[in-house]
Motif scaffolding. Sequence first.
Motif, short mmCIF file in Angstrom:
data_model
loop_
_atom_site.label_atom_id
_atom_site.label_comp_id
_atom_site.label_asym_id
_atom_site.label_seq_id
_atom_site.Cartn_x
_atom_site.Cartn_y
_atom_site.Cartn_z
N ILE A 125 65.36 8.79 -21.65
CA ILE A 125 66.80 8.98 -21.61
C ILE A 125 67.27 9.21 -23.04
CG2 ILE A 125 69.03 7.92 -21.12
CD1 ILE A 125 67.69 6.38 -18.86
N TYR A 126 67.87 10.37 -23.28
CA TYR A 126 68.33 10.71 -24.62
C TYR A 126 69.78 10.27 -24.81
CZ TYR A 126 69.39 13.50 -28.74
OH TYR A 126 69.77 13.90 -29.99
N GLU A 127 70.61 10.46 -23.79
CA GLU A 127 72.01 10.09 -23.87
C GLU A 127 72.52 9.84 -22.46
OE1 GLU A 127 76.23 11.80 -25.61
OE2 GLU A 127 74.39 12.83 -26.09
N GLN A 128 73.44 8.90 -22.32
CA GLN A 128 74.06 8.66 -21.03
C GLN A 128 75.44 8.06 -21.26
OE1 GLN A 128 72.09 5.78 -18.58
NE2 GLN A 128 71.69 4.40 -20.27
N GLY A 129 76.30 8.25 -20.28
CA GLY A 129 77.64 7.70 -20.39
C GLY A 129 78.58 8.32 -19.39
N TYR A 130 79.83 7.92 -19.46
CA TYR A 130 80.88 8.45 -18.60
C TYR A 130 81.72 9.41 -19.42
CZ TYR A 130 79.59 4.91 -15.23
OH TYR A 130 78.89 4.15 -14.33
N TYR A 140 75.20 22.70 -24.43
CA TYR A 140 74.40 22.28 -25.57
C TYR A 140 72.96 21.96 -25.14
CZ TYR A 140 72.96 19.76 -29.75
OH TYR A 140 72.28 19.35 -30.86
N TYR A 141 72.80 21.34 -23.96
CA TYR A 141 71.49 20.94 -23.46
C TYR A 141 70.97 21.90 -22.40
CZ TYR A 141 72.62 16.50 -25.71
OH TYR A 141 72.96 15.54 -26.62
N LYS A 142 71.15 23.20 -22.59
CA LYS A 142 70.78 24.16 -21.55
C LYS A 142 69.31 24.58 -21.57
CE LYS A 142 72.40 28.09 -24.24
NZ LYS A 142 73.37 29.17 -24.29
N ASN A 143 68.54 24.20 -22.58
CA ASN A 143 67.12 24.54 -22.65
C ASN A 143 66.36 23.70 -21.62
OD1 ASN A 143 64.48 25.08 -23.24
ND2 ASN A 143 64.63 24.55 -25.41
N LYS A 144 65.95 24.33 -20.51
CA LYS A 144 65.30 23.62 -19.40
C LYS A 144 63.88 23.14 -19.73
CE LYS A 144 68.53 24.35 -16.31
NZ LYS A 144 69.29 23.35 -15.66
N ASN A 145 63.28 23.67 -20.80
CA ASN A 145 61.94 23.22 -21.19
C ASN A 145 61.98 21.93 -21.99
OD1 ASN A 145 60.70 25.44 -20.02
ND2 ASN A 145 61.03 26.68 -21.84
N HIS A 146 63.14 21.56 -22.48
CA HIS A 146 63.26 20.37 -23.33
C HIS A 146 64.15 19.30 -22.72
CE1 HIS A 146 62.90 18.38 -27.26
NE2 HIS A 146 64.15 18.01 -27.07
N TRP A 147 65.20 19.70 -21.97
CA TRP A 147 66.21 18.78 -21.47
C TRP A 147 66.40 18.91 -19.97
CZ3 TRP A 147 67.31 15.79 -25.41
CH2 TRP A 147 67.36 16.30 -26.70
N ARG A 148 66.80 17.81 -19.36
CA ARG A 148 67.36 17.80 -18.01
C ARG A 148 68.72 17.16 -18.11
NH1 ARG A 148 64.20 21.15 -17.04
NH2 ARG A 148 62.62 21.14 -15.45
N PHE A 149 69.72 17.84 -17.62
CA PHE A 149 71.11 17.39 -17.71
C PHE A 149 71.57 17.05 -16.30
CE2 PHE A 149 75.67 18.01 -17.94
CZ PHE A 149 75.98 17.33 -19.10
N LEU A 150 71.87 15.78 -16.06
CA LEU A 150 72.25 15.31 -14.73
C LEU A 150 73.69 14.83 -14.72
CD1 LEU A 150 69.10 13.12 -14.04
CD2 LEU A 150 69.46 15.49 -13.36
N ILE A 151 74.45 15.29 -13.74
CA ILE A 151 75.80 14.78 -13.51
C ILE A 151 75.75 14.00 -12.21
CG2 ILE A 151 78.21 15.35 -13.07
CD1 ILE A 151 77.85 17.84 -14.75
N LEU A 152 76.03 12.70 -12.31
CA LEU A 152 75.96 11.83 -11.12
C LEU A 152 77.34 11.49 -10.63
CD1 LEU A 152 73.25 9.43 -12.51
CD2 LEU A 152 72.91 11.41 -11.07
N ARG A 197 79.46 10.38 -14.39
CA ARG A 197 78.36 9.82 -15.18
C ARG A 197 77.40 10.94 -15.54
NH1 ARG A 197 74.24 4.87 -13.99
NH2 ARG A 197 73.42 4.83 -16.09
N VAL A 198 77.03 10.99 -16.81
CA VAL A 198 76.13 12.03 -17.32
C VAL A 198 74.89 11.34 -17.88
CG1 VAL A 198 75.84 13.81 -19.07
CG2 VAL A 198 78.00 13.62 -17.85
#
Length: 53
Positions: free
Chosen positions: A24-29, A41-53, A11-12
């Motif tokens: 929440i900008y995007e989520q899914g499996y 693509y979402y590596k800019n830490k000032n704008h995005w947080r990318f979580l892998i659950l 899950r992302v």
Amino acid sequence: MLTSFSDNLCRVVVLDISGVYVQIYEQGYFSLEEARKMSEYYKNKNHWRFLIL
């Protein structure tokens, strides 16, 4: 209704932290390969947080 998931899915959740509130900008499996591509693509830490659950 019958649903089945592949074993290699994770899950992302992509959070937009650029404003006052977190949204929440995007989520899914996604497969692990797709998740790695998305993390680049979402590596800019000032704008995005990318979580892998």
